[in-house]
Every structure is written in C-alpha cells, then in structure tokens.
Design an enzyme around this catalytic site. Structure first.
Site, mmCIF file in Angstrom:
data_model
loop_
_atom_site.group_PDB
_atom_site.id
_atom_site.type_symbol
_atom_site.label_atom_id
_atom_site.label_comp_id
_atom_site.label_asym_id
_atom_site.label_seq_id
_atom_site.Cartn_x
_atom_site.Cartn_y
_atom_site.Cartn_z
ATOM 1 N N SER A 40 -9.964 -0.460 7.129
ATOM 2 C CA SER A 40 -9.400 -0.353 5.783
ATOM 3 C C SER A 40 -8.699 -1.588 5.229
ATOM 4 O O SER A 40 -8.336 -1.591 4.053
ATOM 5 C CB SER A 40 -8.432 0.821 5.710
ATOM 6 O OG SER A 40 -9.151 2.008 5.592
ATOM 7 N N LYS A 47 0.869 -1.178 0.000
ATOM 8 C CA LYS A 47 0.000 0.000 0.000
ATOM 9 C C LYS A 47 0.907 1.230 0.000
ATOM 10 O O LYS A 47 1.931 1.237 0.699
ATOM 11 C CB LYS A 47 -0.886 -0.040 1.247
ATOM 12 C CG LYS A 47 -1.905 1.083 1.359
ATOM 13 C CD LYS A 47 -2.798 0.890 2.587
ATOM 14 C CE LYS A 47 -3.861 1.966 2.717
ATOM 15 N NZ LYS A 47 -4.763 1.768 3.867
ATOM 16 N N SER A 107 -9.724 1.919 2.978
ATOM 17 C CA SER A 107 -8.856 2.684 2.125
ATOM 18 C C SER A 107 -7.829 1.839 1.365
ATOM 19 O O SER A 107 -7.210 2.343 0.434
ATOM 20 C CB SER A 107 -8.103 3.723 2.965
ATOM 21 O OG SER A 107 -7.253 3.082 3.892
HETATM 22 N N1 GLN Z 1 -13.088 4.233 6.396
HETATM 23 C C1 GLN Z 1 -12.537 4.697 7.628
HETATM 24 C C2 GLN Z 1 -12.153 6.138 7.502
HETATM 25 O O1 GLN Z 1 -12.492 6.705 6.533
HETATM 26 C C3 GLN Z 1 -11.371 3.839 8.018
HETATM 27 C C4 GLN Z 1 -10.169 4.135 7.234
HETATM 28 C C5 GLN Z 1 -9.017 3.278 7.606
HETATM 29 O O2 GLN Z 1 -9.160 2.236 8.239
HETATM 30 N N2 GLN Z 1 -7.835 3.736 7.258
HETATM 31 O O3 GLN Z 1 -11.534 6.712 8.329
#
Ligand code: GLN
Length: 490
Positions: free
Chosen positions: A177, A78, A153
C-alpha cells in the site's frame, strides 16, 4: 521552480535560509488543497488551523536558529494514523466520528522534527484495497489521469503528493500500500523493515505485516523522513531496538560494486510488456553505472498472493473485532439487545471489502480449517522468507517491477476481488518476509492518450534501508523521471 514542486530537502534548506517562511509555504499548500483537492478527493480532513499554528511555531524556532531538521515543512498523514484531537477515520463509516485521544508515534516524531500538519489523507477502508475505491469517502483520482485509480491503500497520500498538494505524506504498507500507489503516481515510496517504524497509534489491519513509511518526491526525502520516524518505541512490542543510521549521509554510496538480482518470477505472465521494458531500461542504467546484474530465482514467491490472503484476513478478523459499537466509532440506533448492537453496528459500519476479509479470516481460523489454511499459509510464508534469504546470500538487492500494469481505470477491477488482489503480486512478498522495499519512478507508458508512470521496485535484506535509499538516490541523480509532475499541477 515553484514552491510546491520542491522536495522536502529543498524546502527544509529554503526555510532555514529564510528564503520563505513556513507560514507562506503552508498558506501556499492550503490554497492548492482548497483549489485542486476536491476533484482528486485526496483528503478526508484538512487541518488548516492546526497547520497555521504549526507554521507560526516553526517560524519562531527558525528565527532563533532552532527547530528540528524538518522545521516548517508541511506534510500530510494517512488517515490510519491517530492524531490527537483530530478526526481519524481509516476511511470507514465505522470510525467516521472517531477523534483520536492521542498521537501515533509516527505523528509524534514527525511533529517533533518540526513538520506542519496539512491534513489527513483518504485511503482504502482500513487499508484494504489496491485502488482506493473501498473508501467510505469515495474513490481518490489519479492526477496523471483522473479516470484512473491512484493505487491503494495509501491512494490519498499518493494523489496529494503527486499533485503537489503536499511535499510528502505518510503511508502504511501491509501488502504493497505504499509502493503500489507510489508506482502508479510517479513517487518514491518506502516500506521499511518490519519493526523499524513503530506501529503504535497506527490502526491495525494485519499486525505481522503492517509497517509505516512515506510517499515522497525523492529518495533523499524518504531518507530524511525515515530518520525522523524510525527507531525503538517501548509502546510497540515488535519495534526493534537498533540504532537508526544517518540515512541522509549514506545516500552518497556509489553504485559501483552493487550486486543486483533480477527476480525471474516477476517477468513472466501478467506483466504488461511496456511496463517490463521500462523496468529493464532502469536496470540497464544501474548496470551502465557500475552495478553487476544477475538473475535470481525465488520459486516460492508466486505463492505470496494466496498466502497473504489467508494471513492478512486472519489477522484483520481478530484486529477488527474491537469495532463492536461499544468502545469505538459507529453505533447503530436503538439496539434491542447486545447481539443486535454488535450485528447492526458492524453491519452498518463496515463496507463490503472489510466484511469479505473478516469472513475469510474467521473461516481460515476456525476449528477444522485452521490447519488446512492458516497453518499452511504460515509454512509457505517461511518458504518465501527463505527464498529471499538465499537470494541475499548472492546479491545486495533484488529488483523488479512494483506493479504488473500502470494505473487502471476506476471501476475496472471492483467487481472482481481476485483480479484486484493480483495487482499486489510483486509487493506482498516483502511484507510476508518483513523486508524493506522501495518503489521509485522509472519512466512512463502511453495509454488512452495519457502518459502513465511506472515504478521500479528494490527489495533488500532486513534493515538495509540505507542501501535501498542510496541505490534509489544514485538512480535519481542519473535520471529525472521523479521530477515529472502531472499536467495541470506543476
Ligand atoms: N492491497 C492489499 C490489500 O488489499 C495491500 C493493502 C495494504 O498494503 N494495506 O490487502
């Protein structure tokens, strides 16, 4: 079976048996990335030269009977993990010119295990999002249906592995994410216990919640990759100094005697009934194979979304203050003075969602609002952790869906942040409590003429990764959902 649908475990064994070389394998994946990658937009950077170098080196070690446990296995990272000498963008304009001067611990450890770096995957900007639509590099598409999101994400990592452009990829999970994109793309995604995997070199979003992990085709692969990346790191003050078990060896633990708690609060309003049905079917498989199933209640858990959306923005507003146009990344043209430099560099460098989080975070931390929001959220966070702790007095793992629906259409939630935030309703609790959690494939639902994957989520007590992995592995011995590959990518 073709090379690209094999698991990491199968590839590592094949490499060691010299059934194929790492160079051959790496060229195969690079070819697929070139052919199929652009339409999915899964990669920000493809590191072809580096991959070929890594592969040649791995082949030399393998020829001598040497090399790490993952010698010659291609992987992707990532783009939130710093990679020495390689562009590391966090999918933000702010870091679109940032070449990291060092490797993150996760990168260093997977490399030491012998992996080959194929490239850096697309993601929501600074890991803020649930659909991979906040990326400066544009949205990632879901290989199961290109009109739909892959989740976020870690959506680029998910799409890359689901489309067999890489056998496995790293991810990070602050509020879901890793697990939510795994669920939406039919992968296994593990978020380890907070502190199990070093955050050194992993660009910080919300430091008390962030944790690195992986997206893979099987629980067995997750076990191998976790073994390679976990463990104490003196460069991360929250990394825990506890021995790393042999996760692979513990996969054989049988389901008999396992006590599973169904989370009552996860089966109410908001859950797509078809998704709920797949999850119930999976629970029946566990029951039929020796697990005892009870219902557990975690009454504070429905508060996890509002709690998270105070804590995470508060921490992000602090973490992201370092991107000021002076030290890293984007700097505006010909600033008039220092305030102008800050304002325009940050104004131009960050996207809307990142700005929304920074503003929310600054607000909840400001004098007069701190007690009402930030302190209150920290208290609720303790209640949520206490609910889990109580449940783990009765059961070994708790279980439920990973996400309320299957993959949604691109653009469906972008105009309404709250609806988007609600997609993480089942995943955030584990982050607030620092617990390990995994999502595994448990079937499909039909939508718009497409079969879309569904994820089953298991959460365990701190450092119970072995248990989560063995339950997942046993389930994967009994089912073949995780073996399915989207049409056109097999
Ligand atoms: N979707 C969540 C957010 O927008 C979690 C994101 C993540 O786990 N990095 O913060």
């Amino acid at each position: 079976m073709s090379l690209h649908t094999l698991t990491v475990a199968e590839l590592a064994a094949g490499l060691r048996a010299r059934q194929f070389s790492s160079l051959e394998l790496t060229l195969h994946f690079l070819g697929r990335i070139e052919r199929l990658g652009p339409e999915l937009n899964a990669f920000v950077t493809v590191t072809a030269d580096r991959a070929l170098d890594d592969a040649r080196r791995a082949d030399e070690s393998l020829a001598k009977g040497e090399g790490g446990p993952l010698a010659g296995v291609p992987i992707a990272h990532k783009d939130i993990f710093c990679t020495d000498g390689i562009l590391t963008t966090c999918s933000s304009k702010m870091l679109s010119n940032f070449v990291a001067p060092y490797d993150a611990t996760v990168v260093e450890r997977w490399r030491a295990a012998g992996t080959v770096l194929l490239g850096k995957t697309n993601m929501d900007e600074f890991a803020m999002g649930s659909s991979n639509e906040t990326s400066f590099y544009g949205p990632v598409k879901n290989p199961w249906d290109p009109r739909r999101v892959p989740g976020g994400s870690s959506g680029g990592s998910a799409a890359a592995v689901a489309a067999c452009l890489a056998p496995a990829a790293s991810g990070t999970d602050t509020g879901g994410s890793i697990r939510q994109p795994a669920a939406l793309t039919n992968l296994t995604g593990l978020k380890p216990t907070y502190g199990r995997v070093s955050r050194y070199g992993m660009i910080a979003f919300a430091s008390s919640l962030d944790q690195g992990g992986m997206l893979t085709r099987s629980a067995e692969d997750a076990a191998l990759l976790l073994k390679a990346m976990a463990g104490f790191d003196p460069r991360d003050s929250t990394s825990v100094d506890a021995p790393v078990p042999d996760y692979g060896a513990e996969l054989a633990t049988p389901l008999e005697g396992l006590r599973v708690g169904i989370i009552r609060e996860f089966f109410g309003e908001g859950l797509d009934p078809a998704v709920g049905k797949r999850v119930q079917d999976a629970i029946e498989v566990l029951r039929a194979n020796g697990a005892s199933i009870v219902e557990v209640s975690l009454p504070a858990l429905p508060l996890s979304v509002p709690t998270y959306y105070v804590v995470a923005p508060a921490e992000c507003s602090s973490n992201l203050s370092r991107f000021d146009g002076v030290r890293f990344g984007h700097r505006c043209d010909s600033p008039r003075d220092l305030p102008d430099l800050y304002k325009r560099s940050r104004g131009e460098g960050f996207g809307d969602e990142v700005k929304r989080r920074i503003m929310t975070g600054t607000y909840v931390l400001s004098a007069g609002y701190y007690d009402a929001y930030y302190l209150k959220a920290q208290k609720v966070r303790q209640l949520i952790a206490a609910d889990f702790a109580r449940a783990f007095g009765e059961v070994d793992v708790v279980i439920g869906p990973t996400a309320p629906t299957a993959a949604f259409e691109l653009g469906a939630k972008t105009s309404d942040p709250i609806t988007m935030y609600l997609n993480d309703i089942y995943t955030i609790g584990a982050n607030l409590a620092g617990l390990p959690a995994i999502s595994i494939p448990c079937g499909f639902v039909q939508e718009g003429g497409k079969a879309l994957p569904v994820g089953l989520q298991l959460v365990g007590p701190h450092f119970a990764e072995s248990r989560l992995l063995s339950v997942s592995h046993q389930y994967q011995q009994l089912t073949d959902w995780h073996r399915r590959v989207p049409d056109g990518y097999a």
